[in-house]
Write an enzyme that holds these catalytic residues in place. Structure first.
Site, PDB file in Angstrom:
ATOM      1  N   CYS A 117      50.362  48.005  48.528  1.00 59.17           N
ATOM      2  CA  CYS A 117      50.632  46.976  47.504  1.00 59.17           C
ATOM      3  C   CYS A 117      51.350  47.546  46.283  1.00 59.17           C
ATOM      4  O   CYS A 117      51.887  46.789  45.472  1.00 59.17           O
ATOM      5  CB  CYS A 117      49.334  46.310  47.075  1.00 59.17           C
ATOM      6  SG  CYS A 117      48.420  45.622  48.452  1.00 59.17           S
ATOM      7  N   HIS A 257      50.104  42.700  40.210  1.00 55.64           N
ATOM      8  CA  HIS A 257      49.943  42.489  41.649  1.00 55.64           C
ATOM      9  C   HIS A 257      48.981  41.320  41.847  1.00 55.64           C
ATOM     10  O   HIS A 257      47.930  41.238  41.205  1.00 55.64           O
ATOM     11  CB  HIS A 257      49.387  43.767  42.285  1.00 55.64           C
ATOM     12  CG  HIS A 257      48.999  43.593  43.718  1.00 55.64           C
ATOM     13  ND1 HIS A 257      49.772  42.900  44.619  1.00 55.64           N
ATOM     14  CD2 HIS A 257      47.905  44.024  44.404  1.00 55.64           C
ATOM     15  CE1 HIS A 257      49.171  42.905  45.806  1.00 55.64           C
ATOM     16  NE2 HIS A 257      48.039  43.571  45.692  1.00 55.64           N
ATOM     17  N   ASN A 287      47.425  37.318  48.704  1.00 55.54           N
ATOM     18  CA  ASN A 287      47.899  38.683  48.462  1.00 55.54           C
ATOM     19  C   ASN A 287      48.972  39.020  49.508  1.00 55.54           C
ATOM     20  O   ASN A 287      48.667  39.139  50.691  1.00 55.54           O
ATOM     21  CB  ASN A 287      46.704  39.637  48.570  1.00 55.54           C
ATOM     22  CG  ASN A 287      47.081  41.085  48.317  1.00 55.54           C
ATOM     23  OD1 ASN A 287      48.249  41.437  48.294  1.00 55.54           O
ATOM     24  ND2 ASN A 287      46.069  41.922  48.149  1.00 55.54           N
TER      25      ASN A 287
HETATM   26  N1  COA Z   1      33.573  33.186  52.562  1.00 54.92           N
HETATM   27  C1  COA Z   1      32.278  33.099  52.304  1.00 54.92           C
HETATM   28  N2  COA Z   1      31.493  34.159  52.092  1.00 54.92           N
HETATM   29  C2  COA Z   1      32.069  35.359  52.149  1.00 54.92           C
HETATM   30  C3  COA Z   1      33.441  35.530  52.409  1.00 54.92           C
HETATM   31  C4  COA Z   1      34.197  34.384  52.621  1.00 54.92           C
HETATM   32  N3  COA Z   1      35.497  34.431  52.899  1.00 54.92           N
HETATM   33  N4  COA Z   1      33.740  36.848  52.395  1.00 54.92           N
HETATM   34  C5  COA Z   1      32.597  37.489  52.106  1.00 54.92           C
HETATM   35  N5  COA Z   1      31.590  36.602  51.972  1.00 54.92           N
HETATM   36  C6  COA Z   1      30.193  36.858  51.689  1.00 54.92           C
HETATM   37  C7  COA Z   1      29.752  38.256  52.048  1.00 54.92           C
HETATM   38  O1  COA Z   1      29.456  38.338  53.412  1.00 54.92           O
HETATM   39  C8  COA Z   1      28.539  38.415  51.183  1.00 54.92           C
HETATM   40  O2  COA Z   1      27.467  37.790  51.793  1.00 54.92           O
HETATM   41  P1  COA Z   1      26.010  38.454  51.784  1.00 54.92           P
HETATM   42  O3  COA Z   1      25.652  38.564  50.322  1.00 54.92           O
HETATM   43  O4  COA Z   1      25.200  37.478  52.545  1.00 54.92           O
HETATM   44  O5  COA Z   1      26.178  39.783  52.433  1.00 54.92           O
HETATM   45  C9  COA Z   1      28.886  37.621  49.923  1.00 54.92           C
HETATM   46  O6  COA Z   1      29.961  36.749  50.293  1.00 54.92           O
HETATM   47  C10 COA Z   1      29.327  38.457  48.751  1.00 54.92           C
HETATM   48  O7  COA Z   1      30.262  39.396  49.218  1.00 54.92           O
HETATM   49  P2  COA Z   1      30.903  40.423  48.267  1.00 54.92           P
HETATM   50  O8  COA Z   1      31.743  41.368  49.058  1.00 54.92           O
HETATM   51  O9  COA Z   1      29.851  40.993  47.353  1.00 54.92           O
HETATM   52  O10 COA Z   1      31.829  39.460  47.388  1.00 54.92           O
HETATM   53  P3  COA Z   1      32.682  39.829  46.147  1.00 54.92           P
HETATM   54  O11 COA Z   1      32.266  39.037  44.977  1.00 54.92           O
HETATM   55  O12 COA Z   1      32.812  41.320  45.991  1.00 54.92           O
HETATM   56  O13 COA Z   1      34.109  39.272  46.587  1.00 54.92           O
HETATM   57  C11 COA Z   1      36.193  40.058  47.421  1.00 54.92           C
HETATM   58  C12 COA Z   1      34.739  39.780  47.738  1.00 54.92           C
HETATM   59  C13 COA Z   1      36.842  40.615  48.687  1.00 54.92           C
HETATM   60  C14 COA Z   1      36.862  38.756  47.043  1.00 54.92           C
HETATM   61  C15 COA Z   1      36.300  41.077  46.250  1.00 54.92           C
HETATM   62  O14 COA Z   1      35.470  42.181  46.506  1.00 54.92           O
HETATM   63  C16 COA Z   1      37.695  41.549  46.041  1.00 54.92           C
HETATM   64  O15 COA Z   1      38.562  40.806  45.668  1.00 54.92           O
HETATM   65  N6  COA Z   1      37.917  42.880  46.235  1.00 54.92           N
HETATM   66  C17 COA Z   1      39.264  43.420  46.085  1.00 54.92           C
HETATM   67  C18 COA Z   1      40.058  43.102  47.308  1.00 54.92           C
HETATM   68  C19 COA Z   1      41.514  43.363  47.151  1.00 54.92           C
HETATM   69  O16 COA Z   1      42.092  43.061  46.138  1.00 54.92           O
HETATM   70  N7  COA Z   1      42.105  43.891  48.206  1.00 54.92           N
HETATM   71  C20 COA Z   1      43.493  44.150  48.256  1.00 54.92           C
HETATM   72  C21 COA Z   1      43.868  45.265  47.395  1.00 54.92           C
HETATM   73  S1  COA Z   1      45.571  45.406  47.286  1.00 54.92           S
END
Ligand code: COA
Length: 331
Positions: A117, A257, A287
């Site tokens: 990215c 980004h 993204n």
């Molecule tokens: N829909 C519903 N629930 C979901 C889900 C979805 N699409 N994806 C994950 N969950 C669930 C998880 O399983 C978890 O459930 P649990 O508590 O029962 O285990 C819960 O939601 C919380 O997950 P968590 O990973 O703690 O959520 P979060 O608040 O960290 O959000 C992201 C997840 C991926 C949105 C966040 O971590 C993020 O944006 N990270 C950066 C990713 C990124 O930018 N990547 C590219 C980099 S270039």
């Protein structure tokens, strides 16, 4: 320290996104997720998906044609093509070589750059360095991804996040006082496994078993990537501003980004930037990795949101882990 001896900047931009829209409502029928969860945690409403047969080189070519037109140049004027991508058409030849042939840019050297990215900003910095060194006059920089082909559509943790598209910019010498003024780029390979596609390279060549295990898809430790992004985004812009000898309050526009609105807001808060200075198109495209800043910049330019003389910062972060930012005076 100054970034360049010559004024080098962006003289034309273009972008291309596929027509097919995949909404959060569509995803609700595919995995256990909800529109509310996706919007609240990421800010994404929909993303574009390239149809079968449309590859990275095709989208890159369309974006490049628009950038060349905006720059009032022809393909023959281009000395080098850099394509930032993690989803190129093939291992070899590079996607840049395929684009070179599509455009008929017969005088151009061509290569791909791998920084996920951060790739588009890495490539802009690389292009401007070549021009500054006198090696090339006009460099075409493209960020393109077909992430829909490396996403596991059964994994709700990742499939809701990504989309396809391409953005391009022509980098050249510009009027004195304009163009690139400061930059920062870096990497922390120790965090590489937080965001990876385990199989597909030569360490774990793709086999039927590895495909079935999902090893050819994106694997992500979302929380670690989130922490890294929040820590890095503001910091890298501040470093680029320092090189540009500019204060945060002199910034007119910030194109981050487009990965997650919470990450963008946290970076904007750290930089004390008001909402009107921060460009966000994430809800429409998700993204798009190396294409994200490239598409956003082109949309901002075409919407007239960037004016000559505006101080612009762009900043990317991503797999590697990598980060990069650039501060420029728009010309
Ligand atoms: N829909 C519903 N629930 C979901 C889900 C979805 N699409 N994806 C994950 N969950 C669930 C998880 O399983 C978890 O459930 P649990 O508590 O029962 O285990 C819960 O939601 C919380 O997950 P968590 O990973 O703690 O959520 P979060 O608040 O960290 O959000 C992201 C997840 C991926 C949105 C966040 O971590 C993020 O944006 N990270 C950066 C990713 C990124 O930018 N990547 C590219 C980099 S270039």
């Amino acid at each position: 320290m100054t970034m360049l001896n010559k004024p080098v900047g962006i003289i034309g931009t273009g972008s291309y996104v596929p027509e097919k829209v995949l909404t959060n409502a569509d995803l609700e029928t595919m995995v256990d997720t909800s529109d509310a969860w996706i919007q609240e945690r990421t800010g994404i409403k929909e993303r574009r998906i390239a149809p079968e047969g449309v590859n990275a080189s095709d989208m890159a070519t369309e974006a490049a044609k628009k950038a060349l037109e905006a720059a009032k140049l022809t393909a023959e004027d281009i000395d080098c093509i850099i394509v930032a991508t993690l989803t190129g058409d093939m291992a070899i030849p590079s996607t840049a070589c395929l684009v070179q042939a599509n455009l008929g840019a017969t005088k151009a050297a061509a290569f791909d750059l791998s920084a996920a990215c951060s790739g588009y900003v890495y490539s802009l910095i690389t292009a401007s360095s070549y021009i500054n060194a006198g090696l090339f006059k006009n460099v075409l920089v493209i960020g393109v991804e077909v992430l829909s082909r490396v996403v596991n559509w059964e994994d709700r943790n990742t499939c809701v996040l990504f989309g396809d598209g391409a953005g391009a910019a022509v980098v050249s010498t510009v009027e004195a006082g304009y163009g690139m003024l400061g930059m920062d780029m870096g990497a922390d390979g120790s965090g590489g496994m937080h965001l990876c596609i385990p199989s597909g390279g030569t360490a774990l060549p793709p086999t039927t078993e590895r495909r079935e295990e999902g090893l050819t898809f994106i694997h992500m430790n979302g929380q670690e990537v989130y922490k890294f992004a929040v820590k890095t985004m503001g910091k890298t812009v501040l470093k680029a501003l320092e090189m540009a000898n500019m204060k945060v309050d002199e910034l007119d526009f910030f194109i981050p980004h487009q990965a997650n609105t919470r990450i963008i807001k946290s970076a904007a808060d750290r930089l004390h930037l008001t909402e009107d200075k921060v460009f966000i198109n994430l809800p429409k495209y998700g993204n798009t990795s190396a294409a994200s800043i490239a598409i956003a910049l082109d949309e901002a330019v075409r919407a007239g949101q960037l004016q000559k003389g505006d101080n612009l910062a762009v900043a990317g972060f991503g797999a590697g882990l990598t980060w990069a930012s650039l501060v420029m005076k728009w010309c």
